[in-house]
Design an enzyme around this catalytic site. Structure first.
Site, mmCIF file in Angstrom:
data_model
loop_
_atom_site.group_PDB
_atom_site.id
_atom_site.type_symbol
_atom_site.label_atom_id
_atom_site.label_comp_id
_atom_site.label_asym_id
_atom_site.label_seq_id
_atom_site.Cartn_x
_atom_site.Cartn_y
_atom_site.Cartn_z
ATOM 1 N N GLU A 100 -0.613 -2.000 -8.225
ATOM 2 C CA GLU A 100 0.440 -2.539 -7.361
ATOM 3 C C GLU A 100 1.135 -3.759 -7.978
ATOM 4 O O GLU A 100 1.592 -4.651 -7.254
ATOM 5 C CB GLU A 100 -0.122 -2.894 -5.978
ATOM 6 C CG GLU A 100 -0.634 -1.688 -5.199
ATOM 7 C CD GLU A 100 -1.088 -2.033 -3.801
ATOM 8 O OE1 GLU A 100 -1.596 -3.145 -3.593
ATOM 9 O OE2 GLU A 100 -0.941 -1.185 -2.904
ATOM 10 N N GLU A 133 -2.086 6.138 -2.429
ATOM 11 C CA GLU A 133 -2.691 5.523 -1.244
ATOM 12 C C GLU A 133 -1.904 5.907 -0.002
ATOM 13 O O GLU A 133 -0.850 5.333 0.270
ATOM 14 C CB GLU A 133 -2.765 3.997 -1.363
ATOM 15 C CG GLU A 133 -3.733 3.498 -2.412
ATOM 16 C CD GLU A 133 -3.932 1.981 -2.370
ATOM 17 O OE1 GLU A 133 -3.539 1.361 -1.344
ATOM 18 O OE2 GLU A 133 -4.474 1.428 -3.341
#
Length: 828
Positions: A183, A252
């Site tokens: 991320e 995710e």
């Protein structure tokens, strides 16, 4: 209506060089999908973090994931758990990563290894070891030679461990993908040009390790080649990879959300989660991972945050204890089965879309052999009647209908036919009332009066710089001499502390003057209490408490913890205020508490400290105290929990092993919860929250592997805030009630998880209404007695399956053409 046709682009195939192995698997990708041995695949994956369960739980969790329709298990690798001190490694017990990957392999599943080594994951310090922060000239996640050297060293170690055991697919192992960084695209702008240079270095370093399978970078637009960028979020149907040669991948899909101390319980409906998955595959996705599929438990002090709870249940398809979270698990399983049946069209077919207006769209995937279709209604309020290929389809708001053959609707995300399991605490397995012994935490008087510390420094120091995160607790101690002529002296004086401690306790001259607990995420605050000082020497002792280190955000490693000052004495003289700044005084620092340092929770230390535990006058609401009791393990194999209601805040050990921090005295706010949850419309972590005004966590998981089945077990509590242990109870978690709200022309299966179905509380076929526990018959019912039918089919059995139809339950003439449903509630 509008129709749009897409032609297949020329394939851009990226092959990953494989190691020479007779059993090697070639993993590659093109713009449509991950390919395995030349075949494009639909891949359904789920995150299971090995340290958040125990190794004896792994086979059952992985097999339940496989049974739920998963192909792949995804996990992070937790640097600070594996390298707690520089170049000292731990891969034992539930940190045995190789064993975990081999367990996945034994189940016949693939694995995605997210090395990071930054993981976020609501894990303490985002997975970084604190010793890394305390190295000279250190900066995380940027062009910094010290950081890059340590990151490369750990990443290389993990890769080499996998290679030595032949665990990459290129060697015949289960690992088909690996991840570097995590991320970073969310924060890269904060690092400027060095951020871009760093992510390029990450890609180059990873690629040089020659693992023989693709590398991914999640949330990393324009990821350096040959990295594959991926999406994270509640929804990724609108996501398009920046690189047209990359497949559309979702690393995710957040199945729920995590809990913070003082927060409400999150809940994401099965309908919405299934909707997000179906929409993703409708719009060209081919790899999807649930984060989490099993959340588990933050044992010990691994919870990050700050303020992440010990439970990491995440409202995942498998709950914290490893039981099926129904209906979520079963509703998704049905979807997975259908998606797998559509694999060829979804990965090789030509794609066309039909726009019906009002946010209703059909997507057709066509090959020479077969066509498969989706009809989605993205409108959050209005149901839709869609005429598609000459047939009418009722598509509820915020739902997707799946037509594997483009003719018959086999599934709709809003129509749940899976049972709902209501878990309960089984009092039958409850052991006898606990007999407690106790002892005070001896650090207090010795530390605050004698000022016996581990470190002396001029000025205030950040807590993690002193403790290296070896403890949640750090004492800050100093002395100040006052006489009658001191300008500050008055009858109205206070101690004022600017603090970043998550909890602060203050003592003056050995007397406790109060505390401050951070609420509402305001971790930068001012503590001020009136004090009684004396002429001469005054002793100040401040106990700073951390509850998990920050794990997310740019430069999060430099966020302050502890008491960063200023620390002042304030004298009030009428309108005049006089301050004495103590921040630059000489301060003594004491790491941890006496009981922790002497391991009072350890079974091995019991003999040495046995005489110091008292059986007389068990105190309640006493701060900084230790409690201990023996108990017998609950019978059976059901998950064990301990009810800590009535306690304040602290940590709990079972037979010397920490099951985590506890804080049942911290209630969530009274606002923001609802009895009814509408699945329609976009989900956020506050939507459908429940348990307002209740403890954020009352029950704590006790793994069976921590217990002795025969003989005594020991529970040890460290109580920081003051509480009453007399009501602590051990119980097991079982399925108490099962409900179903199945639609006509479907099958419904009822199961009590290895317990017999004992009674039918309600059953009605027609148009019943209500929620589980309060069902009511509607205006029309089938002619046959539904309760008798269900009782005959199910009572006394571990599970039963029934067709929901008028043929079985009788005609329902009064219902007309309206859809019929079977509502059932049974006891286990």
């Amino acid at each position: 209506m509008k129709m749009k046709q897409f032609n297949l682009l020329p394939l851009f195939l990226i092959l990953i060089t494989s190691f020479s192995s007779a059993n090697s698997t070639i993993v590659s990708h093109d713009e449509r999908a991950i390919t395995i041995d030349g075949q494009r695949r639909i891949l359904i994956s789920g995150s299971i973090h090995y340290p958040r369960s125990t190794s004896d739980m792994w086979p059952d969790l992985i097999n339940k994931a496989k049974d739920g329709g998963l192909d792949t298990i995804e996990t992070y690798v937790f640097w600070n758990a594996h390298e707690p001190a520089r170049r000292q490694y731990d891969f034992s017990g539930n940190l045995d990563l190789v064993r975990f990957i081999k367990t996945i392999q034994s189940a016949g599943l693939y694995s995605v290894l997210r090395i990071g080594p930054y993981v976020c994951a609501e894990w303490n310090y985002g997975g970084f070891p604190v010793w890394l922060h305390n190295m000279p000239d250190m900066k995380f996640r940027t062009i910094n030679p010290s950081f890059m050297n340590e990151m490369q060293n750990f990443t290389t170690k993990i890769v080499n461990m996998m290679k030595e055991e032949s665990l990459f697919a290129s060697q015949g192992g289960p690992i088909i993908l690996a991840q570097i960084e995590n991320e970073y695209g969310n924060v890269i702008s904060s690092y400027g040009a060095e951020g871009k240079a760093y992510i390029d270095w990450c890609a180059s370093m990873a690629n040089s390790l020659d693992i023989g399978v693709p590398w991914i970078m999640c949330q990393q637009p324009h990821a350096p080649q040959p990295m594959i960028e991926t999406c994270n979020g509640f929804y990724c149907d609108q996501y398009k990879p920046s690189n047209p040669s990359s497949p559309k991948m979702w690393t995710e899909n957040w199945t729920g959300w995590f809990k913070n101390w003082g927060g409400k319980h999150p809940y994401r409906t099965a309908e919405d989660l299934a909707y997000s998955v179906a929409r993703f595959f409708q719009t060209g996705g081919t790899f999807q991972n649930y984060y989490m599929y099993h959340g588990g438990t933050n044992f010990g002090r691994v919870a990050g945050g700050p303020y992440i709870t010990t439970s990491y249940d995440y409202d995942a398809p498998l709950n914290e204890y490893g039981n099926l979270n129904q209906p979520k698990w079963g509703h998704l399983k049905q979807l997975h089965t259908l998606l797998k049946s559509m694999e060829k069209p979804l990965t090789y077919g030509n794609i066309s879309t039909i726009d019906f207006g009002n946010s209703v769209t059909a997507t057709v995937y066509t090959t020479n052999e077969k066509s498969s279709c989706f009809i989605s209604n993205v409108n959050a309020t209005a149901d839709a009647l869609v005429n598609f290929k000459g047939k009418d389809y009722n598509v509820p708001a915020w739902s997707v209908s799946v037509l594997p053959d483009c003719d018959k609707e086999a599934y709709n995300t809003a129509r749940v036919n899976t049972q709902t399991s209501i878990m309960t605490e089984d009092s039958c397995a409850e052991p006898k009332k606990l007999k407690w012994t106790w002892r005070p935490e001896f650090t207090t008087q010795k530390t605050i009066l004698k000022r016996s510390g581990d470190l002396i420094s001029k000025g205030l120091v950040d807590q993690k710089d002193v403790t290296n995160d070896a403890s949640d607790y750090l004492w800050y101690m100093t002395r100040v001499h006052l006489d009658k002529k001191d300008p500050i002296w008055s009858r109205n004086m206070s101690l004022r502390v600017h603090s970043n401690a998550h909890v602060l306790h203050a003592y003056v001259n050995g007397k406790y003057i109060g505390n401050q607990i951070v609420r509402d995420n305001k971790f930068d605050y001012r503590f001020e209490k009136k004090v009684n000082l004396v002429h001469g020497t005054n002793r100040l002792a401040l106990l700073s408490v951390s509850v998990g280190l920050q794990n997310y955000g740019p430069f999060f490693e430099s966020g302050p913890t502890g008491i960063n000052g200023p620390v002042k004495l304030v004298g009030y003289k009428g309108e005049e205020t006089i301050e004495k700044d103590l921040s630059k005084h000489q301060w003594d620092y004491k790491i941890g508490l006496h009981g922790f340092n002497h391991k009072l929770f350890s079974i091995k230390s019991a003999g040495r400290h046995q005489l110091k535990w008292s059986t007389d006058k068990l105190p309640a609401d006493r701060m900084l105290s230790w409690y201990k009791a023996n108990f017998e393990a609950p019978l059976g194999k059901d998950p064990v929990i301990v009810d800590l209601n009535g306690l304040g805040k602290g940590e709990v050990w079972i037979n010397g092993q920490s099951i985590g921090r506890y804080w049942p005295s911290f209630n969530s706010s009274d606002d923001g919860c609802t009895d009814e949850c509408d699945y329609r419309g976009e989900y956020g972590s506050d939507k459908c929250a429940f348990m307002c005004g209740k403890p954020t966590q009352r029950w704590y998981h006790v793994p069976r592997s921590f217990l002795n089945d025969k003989g005594h077990n020991t529970i040890t509590l460290f109580e920081e805030m003051g509480g009453d242990p007399s009501n602590v109870k051990f119980k097991t978690v079982v399925t108490g009630t099962v409900c179903a709200k199945a639609h006509e022309h479907n099958e419904v299966e009822l199961s009590c998880d290895n317990r017999p179905i004992s009674a039918v509380k309600f059953a009605s076929f027609g148009n019943p209404s209500g929620r589980c526990g309060s069902f009511a018959a509607g205006t029309c019912e089938g002619a046959n007695d539904a309760a008798k039918i269900v009782a005959k089919e199910c009572v006394g059995k571990l599970n039963c399956t029934m067709n929901v139809s008028s043929h079985k339950f009788g005609s329902t003439l009064d219902c007309g053409d309206a859809p019929k449903r079977l509502f059932v509630e049974v006891e286990c």
